[in-house]
Design a protein around this motif. Sequence first.
Motif, PDB file in Angstrom:
ATOM      1  N   GLY A  98       0.799  -1.237   0.082  1.00  0.00           N
ATOM      2  CA  GLY A  98      -0.163  -0.020  -0.047  1.00  0.00           C
ATOM      3  C   GLY A  98       0.968   1.198  -0.053  1.00  0.00           C
ATOM      4  N   GLY A  99       0.335   2.118  -1.026  1.00  0.00           N
ATOM      5  CA  GLY A  99       1.214   3.470  -1.094  1.00  0.00           C
ATOM      6  C   GLY A  99       2.957   3.350  -1.407  1.00  0.00           C
ATOM      7  N   ILE A 100       3.215   2.218  -2.152  1.00  0.00           N
ATOM      8  CA  ILE A 100       4.663   1.984  -2.256  1.00  0.00           C
ATOM      9  C   ILE A 100       5.052   3.382  -3.206  1.00  0.00           C
ATOM     10  CG2 ILE A 100       4.696   0.521  -4.183  1.00  0.00           C
ATOM     11  CD1 ILE A 100       6.654  -1.231  -2.494  1.00  0.00           C
ATOM     12  N   PHE A 101       3.982   3.586  -4.335  1.00  0.00           N
ATOM     13  CA  PHE A 101       4.641   4.418  -5.329  1.00  0.00           C
ATOM     14  C   PHE A 101       4.610   5.882  -5.030  1.00  0.00           C
ATOM     15  CE2 PHE A 101       5.419   1.636  -8.480  1.00  0.00           C
ATOM     16  CZ  PHE A 101       4.560   0.678  -8.404  1.00  0.00           C
ATOM     17  N   GLU A 102       3.816   6.353  -3.950  1.00  0.00           N
ATOM     18  CA  GLU A 102       3.756   7.659  -3.224  1.00  0.00           C
ATOM     19  C   GLU A 102       5.099   7.597  -2.347  1.00  0.00           C
ATOM     20  OE1 GLU A 102      -0.010   8.371  -1.604  1.00  0.00           O
ATOM     21  OE2 GLU A 102       1.031   9.865  -0.431  1.00  0.00           O
ATOM     22  N   GLY A 103       5.547   6.664  -1.779  1.00  0.00           N
ATOM     23  CA  GLY A 103       6.831   6.906  -1.002  1.00  0.00           C
ATOM     24  C   GLY A 103       7.848   7.086  -1.933  1.00  0.00           C
ATOM     25  N   LEU A 104       7.727   6.413  -3.094  1.00  0.00           N
ATOM     26  CA  LEU A 104       9.045   6.378  -4.249  1.00  0.00           C
ATOM     27  C   LEU A 104       9.474   7.621  -4.328  1.00  0.00           C
ATOM     28  CD1 LEU A 104      10.380   4.145  -5.811  1.00  0.00           C
ATOM     29  CD2 LEU A 104       9.154   4.808  -7.507  1.00  0.00           C
ATOM     30  N   SER A 105       8.702   8.621  -4.501  1.00  0.00           N
ATOM     31  CA  SER A 105       9.256  10.065  -5.017  1.00  0.00           C
ATOM     32  C   SER A 105       9.808  10.542  -3.564  1.00  0.00           C
ATOM     33  CB  SER A 105       7.957  10.913  -5.210  1.00  0.00           C
ATOM     34  OG  SER A 105       7.137  11.001  -4.275  1.00  0.00           O
ATOM     35  N   GLY A 106       9.229  10.332  -2.579  1.00  0.00           N
ATOM     36  CA  GLY A 106      10.266  10.743  -1.323  1.00  0.00           C
ATOM     37  C   GLY A 106      11.629  10.104  -1.263  1.00  0.00           C
ATOM     38  N   PHE A 107      11.405   8.703  -1.535  1.00  0.00           N
ATOM     39  CA  PHE A 107      12.586   8.091  -1.335  1.00  0.00           C
ATOM     40  C   PHE A 107      13.847   8.614  -2.449  1.00  0.00           C
ATOM     41  CE2 PHE A 107      15.363   4.515  -1.117  1.00  0.00           C
ATOM     42  CZ  PHE A 107      15.613   4.192  -2.330  1.00  0.00           C
ATOM     43  N   VAL A 108      13.219   8.631  -3.700  1.00  0.00           N
ATOM     44  CA  VAL A 108      14.111   9.345  -4.681  1.00  0.00           C
ATOM     45  C   VAL A 108      14.751  10.649  -4.148  1.00  0.00           C
ATOM     46  CG1 VAL A 108      14.485  10.221  -7.148  1.00  0.00           C
ATOM     47  CG2 VAL A 108      13.397   7.931  -6.506  1.00  0.00           C
ATOM     48  N   LEU A 109      13.948  11.356  -3.629  1.00  0.00           N
ATOM     49  CA  LEU A 109      14.464  12.919  -3.092  1.00  0.00           C
ATOM     50  C   LEU A 109      15.484  12.781  -2.267  1.00  0.00           C
ATOM     51  CD1 LEU A 109      13.944  15.875  -3.290  1.00  0.00           C
ATOM     52  CD2 LEU A 109      12.523  15.658  -1.515  1.00  0.00           C
ATOM     53  N   THR A 110      15.441  12.042  -0.996  1.00  0.00           N
ATOM     54  CA  THR A 110      16.272  11.997  -0.229  1.00  0.00           C
ATOM     55  C   THR A 110      17.528  11.072  -0.463  1.00  0.00           C
ATOM     56  OG1 THR A 110      14.936  10.292   0.894  1.00  0.00           O
ATOM     57  CG2 THR A 110      15.002  12.249   2.154  1.00  0.00           C
ATOM     58  N   TRP A 111      17.483  10.166  -1.512  1.00  0.00           N
ATOM     59  CA  TRP A 111      18.362   9.262  -1.926  1.00  0.00           C
ATOM     60  C   TRP A 111      19.343  10.225  -2.810  1.00  0.00           C
ATOM     61  CZ3 TRP A 111      17.466   5.177  -6.238  1.00  0.00           C
ATOM     62  CH2 TRP A 111      18.682   4.681  -6.573  1.00  0.00           C
ATOM     63  N   THR A 112      18.674  11.130  -3.754  1.00  0.00           N
ATOM     64  CA  THR A 112      19.573  11.928  -4.507  1.00  0.00           C
ATOM     65  C   THR A 112      20.368  12.781  -3.736  1.00  0.00           C
ATOM     66  OG1 THR A 112      17.845  11.733  -6.097  1.00  0.00           O
ATOM     67  CG2 THR A 112      19.473  13.372  -6.339  1.00  0.00           C
ATOM     68  N   LEU A 113      19.517  13.492  -2.622  1.00  0.00           N
ATOM     69  CA  LEU A 113      20.424  14.390  -1.971  1.00  0.00           C
ATOM     70  C   LEU A 113      21.569  13.979  -1.239  1.00  0.00           C
ATOM     71  CD1 LEU A 113      20.134  17.247  -0.514  1.00  0.00           C
ATOM     72  CD2 LEU A 113      18.467  16.531   1.167  1.00  0.00           C
ATOM     73  N   PHE A 114      21.221  12.862  -0.325  1.00  0.00           N
ATOM     74  CA  PHE A 114      22.376  12.304   0.184  1.00  0.00           C
ATOM     75  C   PHE A 114      23.526  11.547  -0.514  1.00  0.00           C
ATOM     76  CE2 PHE A 114      21.639  12.984   4.993  1.00  0.00           C
ATOM     77  CZ  PHE A 114      20.562  13.302   4.722  1.00  0.00           C
ATOM     78  N   TYR A 115      22.977  10.897  -1.607  1.00  0.00           N
ATOM     79  CA  TYR A 115      24.038  10.624  -2.588  1.00  0.00           C
ATOM     80  C   TYR A 115      25.016  11.584  -2.960  1.00  0.00           C
ATOM     81  CZ  TYR A 115      25.769   8.126  -6.710  1.00  0.00           C
ATOM     82  OH  TYR A 115      26.637   7.222  -7.701  1.00  0.00           O
ATOM     83  N   GLY A 116      24.358  12.835  -3.415  1.00  0.00           N
ATOM     84  CA  GLY A 116      25.150  13.726  -3.677  1.00  0.00           C
ATOM     85  C   GLY A 116      25.893  14.422  -2.753  1.00  0.00           C
ATOM     86  N   LEU A 117      25.372  14.518  -1.242  1.00  0.00           N
ATOM     87  CA  LEU A 117      26.309  15.190  -0.223  1.00  0.00           C
ATOM     88  C   LEU A 117      27.285  14.058   0.363  1.00  0.00           C
ATOM     89  CD1 LEU A 117      23.265  16.263   2.234  1.00  0.00           C
ATOM     90  CD2 LEU A 117      25.199  17.679   0.979  1.00  0.00           C
ATOM     91  N   VAL A 118      27.084  13.048   0.378  1.00  0.00           N
ATOM     92  CA  VAL A 118      28.080  12.002   0.881  1.00  0.00           C
ATOM     93  C   VAL A 118      29.223  11.475  -0.348  1.00  0.00           C
ATOM     94  CG1 VAL A 118      28.538   9.736   1.542  1.00  0.00           C
ATOM     95  CG2 VAL A 118      26.441  10.914   2.596  1.00  0.00           C
ATOM     96  N   ARG A 119      28.859  11.737  -1.348  1.00  0.00           N
ATOM     97  CA  ARG A 119      29.610  11.201  -2.437  1.00  0.00           C
ATOM     98  C   ARG A 119      30.751  12.327  -2.918  1.00  0.00           C
ATOM     99  NH1 ARG A 119      30.302  11.191  -7.871  1.00  0.00           N
ATOM    100  NH2 ARG A 119      28.716  13.160  -7.585  1.00  0.00           N
ATOM    101  N   ALA A 120      30.514  13.554  -2.534  1.00  0.00           N
ATOM    102  CA  ALA A 120      31.500  14.483  -2.597  1.00  0.00           C
ATOM    103  C   ALA A 120      31.736  14.683  -3.859  1.00  0.00           C
ATOM    104  CB  ALA A 120      32.735  14.494  -1.535  1.00  0.00           C
TER     105      ALA A 120
END
Lengths: 244, 118
Positions: free
Chosen positions: B96-118
């Motif tokens: 239930g609600g897995i696709f709605e969570g996908l956008s939030g997942f991609v957002l924080t994933w992208t942000l922290f991927y960019g932050l940590v990867r330097a």
Amino acid sequence: MSKLLDPIPHHHSYGVLRHYATVLMATAPKKQETPAIREQRSLLRGINLRQNANAISPVAFNARRDFLVTAYESGQFLKAPEKKGEAAPNPMSDPAAMDGMMGMMKGNMMMMVPQTLIMGWINAFFSGFVVIRLPFPLTIKFKSMLQAGVATKDMDPQWMSSISWYVLCIFGLQSVFNYLLGSDNAASQTAQQMGQMGPGAGANMFGPGVDPDKQFQGEAENLSVLAHYYTLAGVEERLLKSLS
Amino acid sequence: MRTEQELQISPVVQESVIHNTKVLVTLRNLTASLFGIGAGILGLESYPGFIFYVVFSLLTSALVYALRVQPALARDPSGDAGITRFFKGSWELWTGGIFEGLSGFVLTWTLFYGLVRA
């Protein structure tokens, strides 16, 4: 290469402000006088009777049904009984409906204007460079969408310009807004789109351009053909069975 | 599907259904953001990242089942057994609600991927 910091302002506080601004700007519902209200409510009463008919005994149901059907057919509840055969006024000329539509348009304006403003601001100040990289690969076709201001041919579509990062933020934070502001908040676009479809279906009953007399006749016919099955018939057997 | 008369006798309360769904979707949205942080810090790329999200979402559903649904079922053995007492079907509990969570997942994933990867 030094890493670029995130130049977009906190989208979170902006969404919260937008929600409260919309709540304050919403127009109060317009008051209607008694005959208009009576017309709408009597139709609702017929619908309620139809939906919950099985909860009352046959005698009670028949009494209500006979009263309502005769009242509908004689036009007793109509707002203006002498206009029985005519259609309701045109939506453009009926002032009661205009307020409803203005309210909806104002809500839409509140939604679109801040987003447009911020997008213009971002395009003015933060265009021409990429800010962040998506972790998953995309096809070349996405380049035109994600790298609007950057004129390179060979960079992966994974690198996003600031405007596409803003769009990603909007989509990603909708769920957070849902959680923080309750589920009927004004900063959530999906809830707003569904809200436009939902009350639209229900408001068609009382919207302008629908003939109330025809609605009453239709409802009278629905009531007369309803087959009644009393839920409590045979309840003694069920009770005894559940106890044994 | 239960017959119409059975539904009259023991009706499905719409508000409870909505509340259950809302709880599940809210939980899924919040944990999606957190899983995005995890995926970004771990430096996961395309397919492993999405698999990470799906696996941990299923884990969240399993925890909901074990810690909320199961005790409620055990506490009150009368009535429907199984998930249908709370949700419209097991499909809803697990996804239930897995696709709605996908956008939030991609957002924080992208942000922290960019932050940590330097």
